[in-house]
Design a protein around this motif. Sequence first.
Motif, PDB file in Angstrom:
ATOM      1  N   GLU A 113       0.766  -1.243   0.075  1.00  0.00           N
ATOM      2  CA  GLU A 113       0.051   0.092  -0.009  1.00  0.00           C
ATOM      3  C   GLU A 113       0.834   1.482  -0.045  1.00  0.00           C
ATOM      4  OE1 GLU A 113      -0.278  -1.770   4.106  1.00  0.00           O
ATOM      5  OE2 GLU A 113      -0.064  -2.400   2.341  1.00  0.00           O
ATOM      6  N   ARG A 114       2.170   1.101   0.448  1.00  0.00           N
ATOM      7  CA  ARG A 114       2.845   2.375   0.206  1.00  0.00           C
ATOM      8  C   ARG A 114       3.704   2.340  -1.082  1.00  0.00           C
ATOM      9  NH1 ARG A 114       5.464   1.124   6.422  1.00  0.00           N
ATOM     10  NH2 ARG A 114       3.549   1.561   7.672  1.00  0.00           N
ATOM     11  N   ARG A 118      -5.620  -4.038  -8.856  1.00  0.00           N
ATOM     12  CA  ARG A 118      -6.557  -3.427  -7.635  1.00  0.00           C
ATOM     13  C   ARG A 118      -6.222  -3.714  -6.555  1.00  0.00           C
ATOM     14  NH1 ARG A 118     -13.208  -4.684  -7.348  1.00  0.00           N
ATOM     15  NH2 ARG A 118     -13.577  -3.124  -5.680  1.00  0.00           N
ATOM     16  N   LEU A 119      -6.030  -2.878  -5.772  1.00  0.00           N
ATOM     17  CA  LEU A 119      -5.756  -2.981  -4.062  1.00  0.00           C
ATOM     18  C   LEU A 119      -7.063  -2.595  -3.318  1.00  0.00           C
ATOM     19  CD1 LEU A 119      -1.930  -1.994  -3.826  1.00  0.00           C
ATOM     20  CD2 LEU A 119      -2.859  -4.352  -3.866  1.00  0.00           C
ATOM     21  N   PHE A 120      -7.159  -3.228  -2.305  1.00  0.00           N
ATOM     22  CA  PHE A 120      -8.153  -2.773  -1.425  1.00  0.00           C
ATOM     23  C   PHE A 120      -7.520  -1.861  -0.209  1.00  0.00           C
ATOM     24  CE2 PHE A 120     -10.140  -6.816  -2.870  1.00  0.00           C
ATOM     25  CZ  PHE A 120     -11.411  -6.203  -3.836  1.00  0.00           C
ATOM     26  N   ASP A 121      -8.129  -0.848   0.103  1.00  0.00           N
ATOM     27  CA  ASP A 121      -7.939   0.132   1.098  1.00  0.00           C
ATOM     28  C   ASP A 121      -9.001   0.404   2.052  1.00  0.00           C
ATOM     29  OD1 ASP A 121      -6.145   1.803   2.666  1.00  0.00           O
ATOM     30  OD2 ASP A 121      -6.493   3.513   1.370  1.00  0.00           O
ATOM     31  N   LEU A 150      -1.941 -13.946  12.603  1.00  0.00           N
ATOM     32  CA  LEU A 150      -2.502 -14.860  12.191  1.00  0.00           C
ATOM     33  C   LEU A 150      -3.643 -15.087  11.398  1.00  0.00           C
ATOM     34  CD1 LEU A 150      -1.039 -17.742  14.406  1.00  0.00           C
ATOM     35  CD2 LEU A 150       0.366 -16.545  12.655  1.00  0.00           C
ATOM     36  N   SER A 151      -4.290 -13.668  11.194  1.00  0.00           N
ATOM     37  CA  SER A 151      -5.755 -13.522  10.651  1.00  0.00           C
ATOM     38  C   SER A 151      -5.305 -13.298   9.093  1.00  0.00           C
ATOM     39  CB  SER A 151      -6.104 -12.184  11.051  1.00  0.00           C
ATOM     40  OG  SER A 151      -6.418 -12.391  12.258  1.00  0.00           O
ATOM     41  N   TRP A 152      -6.330 -13.607   8.261  1.00  0.00           N
ATOM     42  CA  TRP A 152      -6.093 -13.416   6.768  1.00  0.00           C
ATOM     43  C   TRP A 152      -6.895 -12.373   6.297  1.00  0.00           C
ATOM     44  CZ3 TRP A 152      -3.307 -16.872   3.571  1.00  0.00           C
ATOM     45  CH2 TRP A 152      -2.393 -18.171   4.246  1.00  0.00           C
ATOM     46  N   PHE A 153      -6.209 -11.712   5.189  1.00  0.00           N
ATOM     47  CA  PHE A 153      -6.603 -10.487   4.396  1.00  0.00           C
ATOM     48  C   PHE A 153      -6.740 -10.790   3.012  1.00  0.00           C
ATOM     49  CE2 PHE A 153      -5.255  -9.303   8.828  1.00  0.00           C
ATOM     50  CZ  PHE A 153      -6.374  -8.471   9.232  1.00  0.00           C
ATOM     51  N   LEU A 154      -7.702 -10.199   2.333  1.00  0.00           N
ATOM     52  CA  LEU A 154      -7.614 -10.227   0.783  1.00  0.00           C
ATOM     53  C   LEU A 154      -7.141  -8.776   0.506  1.00  0.00           C
ATOM     54  CD1 LEU A 154      -8.142 -11.213  -1.873  1.00  0.00           C
ATOM     55  CD2 LEU A 154     -10.444 -10.147  -1.627  1.00  0.00           C
ATOM     56  N   HIS A 155      -5.967  -8.473   0.122  1.00  0.00           N
ATOM     57  CA  HIS A 155      -5.287  -7.254  -0.249  1.00  0.00           C
ATOM     58  C   HIS A 155      -5.695  -6.815  -1.693  1.00  0.00           C
ATOM     59  CE1 HIS A 155      -1.788  -4.424   1.179  1.00  0.00           C
ATOM     60  NE2 HIS A 155      -3.109  -3.859   0.459  1.00  0.00           N
ATOM     61  N   GLY A 156      -5.839  -7.605  -2.731  1.00  0.00           N
ATOM     62  CA  GLY A 156      -5.983  -7.358  -3.933  1.00  0.00           C
ATOM     63  C   GLY A 156      -6.627  -8.347  -5.056  1.00  0.00           C
ATOM     64  N   ILE A 157      -7.100  -7.890  -6.130  1.00  0.00           N
ATOM     65  CA  ILE A 157      -7.373  -8.692  -7.332  1.00  0.00           C
ATOM     66  C   ILE A 157      -6.726  -8.534  -8.563  1.00  0.00           C
ATOM     67  CG2 ILE A 157      -9.589  -9.253  -8.486  1.00  0.00           C
ATOM     68  CD1 ILE A 157     -11.410  -8.257  -6.396  1.00  0.00           C
ATOM     69  N   PHE A 158      -6.472  -9.850  -9.216  1.00  0.00           N
ATOM     70  CA  PHE A 158      -5.892  -9.749 -10.410  1.00  0.00           C
ATOM     71  C   PHE A 158      -6.799  -9.437 -11.546  1.00  0.00           C
ATOM     72  CE2 PHE A 158      -2.724 -11.704  -7.744  1.00  0.00           C
ATOM     73  CZ  PHE A 158      -1.722 -10.932  -8.051  1.00  0.00           C
ATOM     74  N   GLY A 159      -6.504  -8.412 -12.562  1.00  0.00           N
ATOM     75  CA  GLY A 159      -7.426  -8.227 -13.817  1.00  0.00           C
ATOM     76  C   GLY A 159      -7.709  -9.187 -14.607  1.00  0.00           C
TER      77      GLY A 159
END
Length: 506
Positions: free
Chosen positions: A387-388, A413-416, A497-506
């Motif tokens: 994100e930086r 696409r990144l989620f913020d 140890l939590s999981w996060f969705l950070h982005g989607i590939f087009g």
Amino acid sequence: MSRVVSLCLPSWPTDRLRRSLGASAPPADAPLVIVGRDGRKRVVVALNAAAGDCGLRIGMAATQAQAFVCGLVVRDAELAADAAALDQLALWALRRYAPVVAADPPDGLMIDVTGAAHLRGGEAALLTDMVERLAAIGVAARVAIAPTYGAAHALARTRAQPIFAADGGLPAVLGPLPISVLRLDARTIDGLRRLGFDTVAELAATPRAALALRFGPEPGQRLDQAFGRIAEPFELLTAPELIRVEQKFAEPIGAPETLARYTGKLVTALCEVLDAKALGARKLDLLFHRVDNRVEAIRIGTAKPVRDVKRLTRLLCDKIETVAPGFGIEAMRLSAPIAEPLDFRQSGSSLIEAASADVSALIDTLANRVGQAALYRVAPVASGVPERGVARLAPLAPPGGVTWPAAWPRPSRLFDPPERVEAMALLPDRPPVAFTWRGERRRVRCADGPERIFGEWWTREAELSAVRDYFMLEDEAGERFWLYRSGDGEDPATGSLSWFLHGIFG
């Protein structure tokens, strides 16, 4: 609908004094008062926040204030310097925010942002930018925006946070405010209070004839101006260094094609002046002075200095439909608040290299339609944290020299901020076999990873041991996702140890 900003500077004399003194200014936490004369008496006419916290107030005798606060810093009022600095601040607002700006002595500005707020990302972004930029130079400010300047002036001086007032809600917003916000003289306010009037609503509900008989027409006029029943003329800012041309008409005009024709003539005249100075316009303001003393305005900006008559005329004429001529326009004035030297560059030879396309005209058209904040390009930043690693740049900004990482692909696409998901995976380094995102369970068909990214301890001390493990996943429907686990899967100090969705590939 008109949208007018009132910029209130509650401690303008002290803020201006501190800026003028520079390094020799008293500490920011030291109580400071400005003293002037009320007849033969020396009284406090301005004070900073520290002096207010000590119990001092405007109108207090100077000797009483000095006896009340030990170590009080006292300075004489400099009305001429305060007024000159306020005019300079108005010129800054003219160049940055809107074409219609007027100083409102002794401690404010009037800025008509009708049709110009979108160029700064909307009204909220404009007000936030205004307050933050003034705070960065040590000037405290309060702002409000309303359909009339009387309403905006009242709200800015009674509310600490930015206020957005709509046209139909003015009675409800202004009604509870004290009558002192109506810009009446002190004697009139004192007389009204003696009769029992405390709020604007109480005064507005009183018959006008009785008020006019005792106090003259001013209370009724101020009420009408605040509620938008009558227009309020202002003496607009005119700076001698501004490049401008003007056209006056013997008979008022109002047809769109007539306005467009004279717009072209003004642009031609302005470009001749710019040509004589070897300059190009970065910003143009076209003002339409109506016969009822109202001013309609158009503002356009360009990505680089421009002196092309056809291009500038087209940009201005695209916005003529937003102008309400009313009963007619008696004068038009075109000015260039920002003009810079033209960038003359010799084009490369077509025998050696292909000529690069000039997209500045397209950028100008889009920016003036959707706003400058909505038009940008992304560029990589030297940072391992995703994100930086992306920054927004102006469309024509030069390249920074940093390239995108080639070792691991990044999603388009990144989620913020990253979105929390429920995932099933074998620790410490196996990819998820399934995850649930937004209530839908997805089974993973193939995966790649992990790509371990460490925190930047030089940015924040809390990231000294932070770890993320990223995985590229493809579900059974063929969609590709970029997930990460917070932590290395073994040491709880590295993450939750939590999981996060950070982005989607087009």
